[in-house]
Each structure stands twice: as C-alpha cells, then as structure tokens.
Scaffold this active site. Sequence first.
Site, PDB file in Angstrom:
ATOM      1  CE  LYS A  81     -71.693-119.369  38.907  1.00 19.30           C
ATOM      2  NZ  LYS A  81     -70.383-118.794  39.207  1.00 19.30           N
ATOM      3  CE  LYS A 114     -65.393-124.821  41.886  1.00 17.46           C
ATOM      4  NZ  LYS A 114     -65.878-123.698  41.076  1.00 17.46           N
TER       5      LYS A 114
HETATM    6  P1  NAD Z   1     -58.235-112.071  41.674  1.00 14.87           P
HETATM    7  O1  NAD Z   1     -57.374-112.754  42.649  1.00 14.87           O
HETATM    8  O2  NAD Z   1     -57.747-111.796  40.288  1.00 14.87           O
HETATM    9  O3  NAD Z   1     -58.728-110.643  42.253  1.00 14.87           O
HETATM   10  C1  NAD Z   1     -59.186-110.429  43.537  1.00 14.87           C
HETATM   11  C2  NAD Z   1     -58.694-109.042  43.962  1.00 14.87           C
HETATM   12  O4  NAD Z   1     -59.315-108.679  45.203  1.00 14.87           O
HETATM   13  C3  NAD Z   1     -57.181-108.995  44.190  1.00 14.87           C
HETATM   14  O5  NAD Z   1     -56.609-107.918  43.450  1.00 14.87           O
HETATM   15  C4  NAD Z   1     -57.051-108.765  45.699  1.00 14.87           C
HETATM   16  O6  NAD Z   1     -55.915-108.004  46.052  1.00 14.87           O
HETATM   17  C5  NAD Z   1     -58.345-108.023  45.996  1.00 14.87           C
HETATM   18  N1  NAD Z   1     -58.711-108.077  47.409  1.00 14.87           N
HETATM   19  C6  NAD Z   1     -58.426-109.028  48.317  1.00 14.87           C
HETATM   20  N2  NAD Z   1     -58.927-108.696  49.514  1.00 14.87           N
HETATM   21  C7  NAD Z   1     -59.524-107.494  49.378  1.00 14.87           C
HETATM   22  C8  NAD Z   1     -60.215-106.622  50.271  1.00 14.87           C
HETATM   23  N3  NAD Z   1     -60.391-106.955  51.542  1.00 14.87           N
HETATM   24  N4  NAD Z   1     -60.693-105.458  49.782  1.00 14.87           N
HETATM   25  C9  NAD Z   1     -60.525-105.126  48.491  1.00 14.87           C
HETATM   26  N5  NAD Z   1     -59.880-105.926  47.606  1.00 14.87           N
HETATM   27  C10 NAD Z   1     -59.390-107.085  48.031  1.00 14.87           C
HETATM   28  O7  NAD Z   1     -59.588-112.929  41.624  1.00 14.87           O
HETATM   29  P2  NAD Z   1     -60.754-112.873  40.544  1.00 14.87           P
HETATM   30  O8  NAD Z   1     -60.540-113.957  39.556  1.00 14.87           O
HETATM   31  O9  NAD Z   1     -60.938-111.474  40.085  1.00 14.87           O
HETATM   32  O10 NAD Z   1     -61.994-113.320  41.440  1.00 14.87           O
HETATM   33  C11 NAD Z   1     -62.673-112.406  42.290  1.00 14.87           C
HETATM   34  C12 NAD Z   1     -63.984-113.032  42.734  1.00 14.87           C
HETATM   35  O11 NAD Z   1     -64.778-113.358  41.598  1.00 14.87           O
HETATM   36  C13 NAD Z   1     -63.864-114.330  43.538  1.00 14.87           C
HETATM   37  O12 NAD Z   1     -64.920-114.380  44.457  1.00 14.87           O
HETATM   38  C14 NAD Z   1     -64.067-115.407  42.474  1.00 14.87           C
HETATM   39  O13 NAD Z   1     -64.523-116.630  43.035  1.00 14.87           O
HETATM   40  C15 NAD Z   1     -65.126-114.746  41.636  1.00 14.87           C
HETATM   41  N6  NAD Z   1     -65.241-115.287  40.278  1.00 14.87           N
HETATM   42  C16 NAD Z   1     -64.182-115.240  39.415  1.00 14.87           C
HETATM   43  C17 NAD Z   1     -64.333-115.717  38.114  1.00 14.87           C
HETATM   44  C18 NAD Z   1     -63.234-115.602  37.092  1.00 14.87           C
HETATM   45  O14 NAD Z   1     -63.475-115.892  35.916  1.00 14.87           O
HETATM   46  N7  NAD Z   1     -62.040-115.162  37.465  1.00 14.87           N
HETATM   47  C19 NAD Z   1     -65.547-116.305  37.705  1.00 14.87           C
HETATM   48  C20 NAD Z   1     -66.617-116.348  38.620  1.00 14.87           C
HETATM   49  C21 NAD Z   1     -66.439-115.827  39.897  1.00 14.87           C
END
Ligand code: NAD
Length: 470
Positions: free
Chosen positions: A93, A105
């Site tokens: 990445k 990690k």
């Molecule tokens: P988060 O916990 O803030 O949000 C995830 C959301 O998805 C929650 O609101 C949850 O209720 C919802 N959710 C759970 N199960 C669900 C389903 N079955 N259907 C629909 N919605 C559902 O997490 P985030 O930080 O937004 O991360 C989301 C994804 O992005 C993860 O895969 C994470 O690894 C990836 N990611 C996040 C970041 C970051 O900066 N936060 C960076 C890279 C990748």
Amino acid sequence: MSNYSFFESVEKSFNKAAQFTKWDKGLLEQIKACNSIYSMKFPVRMDDGRIEVIEAYRVQHSQHKSPCKGGIRFSMGVNQDEVMALASLMTYKCAIVNVPFGGAKGGIKIDPKKYSAYELEKITRRYTSELTKKNFIGPGIDVPAPDYGTGEREMSWIVDTYSSLRPGEIDAAGCVTGKPVSQGGVHGRKEATGLGVYFGVREVCSMKNLMDKLGLSLGISGKKVVVQGLGNVGYHSAKFFRENGAILVSIAEYEGAIYKADGINEEELFQHRKATGSILNFPGATNLAKSSDALELECDILIPAALENVINGDNAPNVKAKIIAEAANGPLTPEADEIFTKKGVLVVPDMYLNAGGVTVSYFEWLKNLSHVRYGRMEKRFTENVHSKIVSQMETLTGKTISESDRQSIAHGADEVDLVHSGLEETMIDATREIVEIWDSNPAIPDMRTAAYVSAINKVARTYNELGIFP
Ligand code: NAD
C-alpha cells in the site's frame, strides 16, 4: 472457506502479479517475506487483582524503506498469520501511494470491550515498553497507528510511554501517528480515507477509455452511488461524492438499508440514526427488505465501506454496479473478483483506494519531524501577496470584487487545506500509475493485479538501488 491462510492468500495475489514483472526470483522471495516478527507475552494486573497474560505481536514486513509503518489492532482475531498478512499489505500500500515507509502491523489479542479504560491503558503502555526495549518502535524505526479497536486515545498512551522511556529524544512525537491534534496529530486525518476514496474514483471516472468500456459518461456528477456502512469511511466517502454531484441512491447499515431515487443526504441520515437508533424510516426513502439488498441495486458505483467478504460467489452475479470502489479492506472474496473480471465490472482495489489514512499519517510524521504546523510559515505571506494582487487589479480596472471573492482569492493555506491537497495529488498520481501499468500489458486481468505490479516494481527498484545483493 478459503483453503489458504490470510498470509498465503496475500502471497497468492503477489505471485499472480509477479509473473508480469521481470525481477529475479530470489528478489521476489525477499520482497514477500516478513523480515522481523516479534511475538510477545506479558503480564498485566487487572482491576480485580488478577494477573492476565497478554498475547501480542509486532511484524515488520519490510525495511526497504525506513521507518516501517502500520496500525495496531486490538481484537480476539489477532494471530501471527493475520499480523504478517496485514504487515505485507502495508508494504505494498505504501509503495503504491509513494509513501516512503516499509510495511508493519501490530496486534494485541484482546476484546477491548471487556476491559476498563485503566486496564486498556496498562496493556497499551506495557506493549509500548516491550516494543521500545526491543527497538521495535521509534520515529526512524517503526511508527504504529490506529487500526481496528484502537484510536486517538491509545496513540496518546503510546507517545507518552515512548517519550518517557527516551528522554530528550527530540523527534519522539513521530513514534506513532493518529494522535489527537493536541498531542502532535494533524488536521484532516479523520476524513482522509473517505476523501482518498473520492479522489481515486474521481480520477478513474475522468479516464475516457475506461468509462467508454463501462458505457458510463465522464465525471462523478449525476452518477448513482450505493454506500455500505455509515461509519468513518462510509460517511466521509458519501459526503464527498454527494458534495460533488453524485446521487446517493442507497445507504446500508447493519440494521437495514434505505433507497431514495433522488438522493440521500448522509448528514441528515446520520442525525436521523442518532435520534431514532436506525437508518430505517428516513423521510422520503423506502426501506429495503434486507441490508444486503442494497449491494444488488441498479447503480453506477458501489462503495462497500463496512466489512470484509461482503461480496462473494453467491451475490456477485446479482451486483449491477459498473464500478466497485473498495473503501473497506477486503470486501470482495477471490470468487467475487473473478466474477467481476469476467463481467467487465471495474473493481478499484482497496490496497490503494483506502490509502488516504496512511498518506495523511505520513504527513503527520513529517509535521512531527519538522516541529512546525503546516502553513505556519507561509499562510500570512500568501494572504498579503494575494491581497496586494487583488488591490492592484482593482486599481488597474477601476472595478471592485465582492468581499467573499476577495476572501477566497486571498486565502492562505491552513493545515487542513495542505493535507487535503497533498492527499489529492497522491491519489491522482497512484491511480494514473496503476492504470498506465494495466494499459501497458493486455494480459494483466484487473486493476488489483496492476496495483500489485506497481507495488512490486517500486519495492524491487529500491532493493536494487540499495545494492544490498552484492
Ligand atoms: P467504522 O467502524 O467507523 O464503520 C463501519 C460501519 O459499518 C459501522 O457503522 C457499522 O455499523 C457498519 N456495518 C457493520 N456491519 C455492516 C453490514 N453488515 N452492513 C452494513 N453496514 C455494516 O469503521 P471504518 O473506520 O469506517 O472502517 C470501515 C472499513 O474501512 C474497514 O474495512 C476498515 O478496515 C477500512 N479502512 C478504514 C480506514 C480508516 O481510516 N478508518 C483506513 C483504511 C481502511
């Protein structure tokens, strides 16, 4: 269930891409391997007086660039294989988005919900001192960040513990990123991943040959978008797409999904959810029977921004989107990937599309090493010069401009402006580089493989330039 461990499946994707490169087999083996693995156990006394033995890891996948970088996850799913896989993905990445770090990690095998804040603080501080003792953390060695189950609070404990063990180390604040702004964090980190998703997809949608192949018009404006997940990444992705003219026809959360043909405002939906506890029954929208139905709606762009493996061999054939923007990590199974390649659906891969977080972490680290807030030196200077230019133009033309135009022209960049601009540049460059590789070889089946080829080439080039193979 896959027959491969997570690390093996990363290796498999790597091997698939490596055949499109010209690098020596031994060098490719070196790139794939995890360089250093620190597996540890340490005792922590809990609030009730019990001593609990904590299992934790830090994996440094590659030191081809220093420091290494990657988040720390608190989850019961943590094991050595998972941390190794996530560390290697970080190497690739960072390479793709030209962030000059090796991949790493960390993970602690706990369910953070089962511990008090005081217990979590003791676990985090002890983990940090174990890393410090073994030289597995430091602004020039290895720089952790938040991941699943951790956030600003944990990063504050880490920087405080590290600084107290390394008194006088002037760059100590750069030992970890994702800190609160008051502790050396940077403005613009919260929305970075969602904004990066928007910039990446906008660039893809500006490429005529790709849009022609998909039968789509150029640009974001007017495109129908479905977003799964209204968390950090989903909310901010939705916001930037809507603000730039896309129509959010559906949003899905775990409790259900809604559809509104003329578009949903994500902030109003967020407030509705806060007030009612659910996204369902949003005024003007229709409730769908199941949350996962949203994935199969008629739309141009589908943005899974919740969990891994949500689109698989079962539902992929029913997905109607032309573009799938992988905002979450690993939302597609390998079976779904194959189905989309055959159907001609464009999958914009997670490995680079959600790199906004690590890119802005890089900006935070640079801020910490330079000991100055972005914009502090030039903001006022720029504003003075711009104001002078506007005044001169008014004198020469005999006309005056409105106060709001004057302010927007004269405005000198704040930290958040510079962070957003750096992120925009990063995502545009990475998209172009990947698409160029994809275009250069018709045998490369998809954008994900092209992204891996981009990563392998960059890491291999660095190894070669370092001349570490006498
Ligand atoms: P988060 O916990 O803030 O949000 C995830 C959301 O998805 C929650 O609101 C949850 O209720 C919802 N959710 C759970 N199960 C669900 C389903 N079955 N259907 C629909 N919605 C559902 O997490 P985030 O930080 O937004 O991360 C989301 C994804 O992005 C993860 O895969 C994470 O690894 C990836 N990611 C996040 C970041 C970051 O900066 N936060 C960076 C890279 C990748």
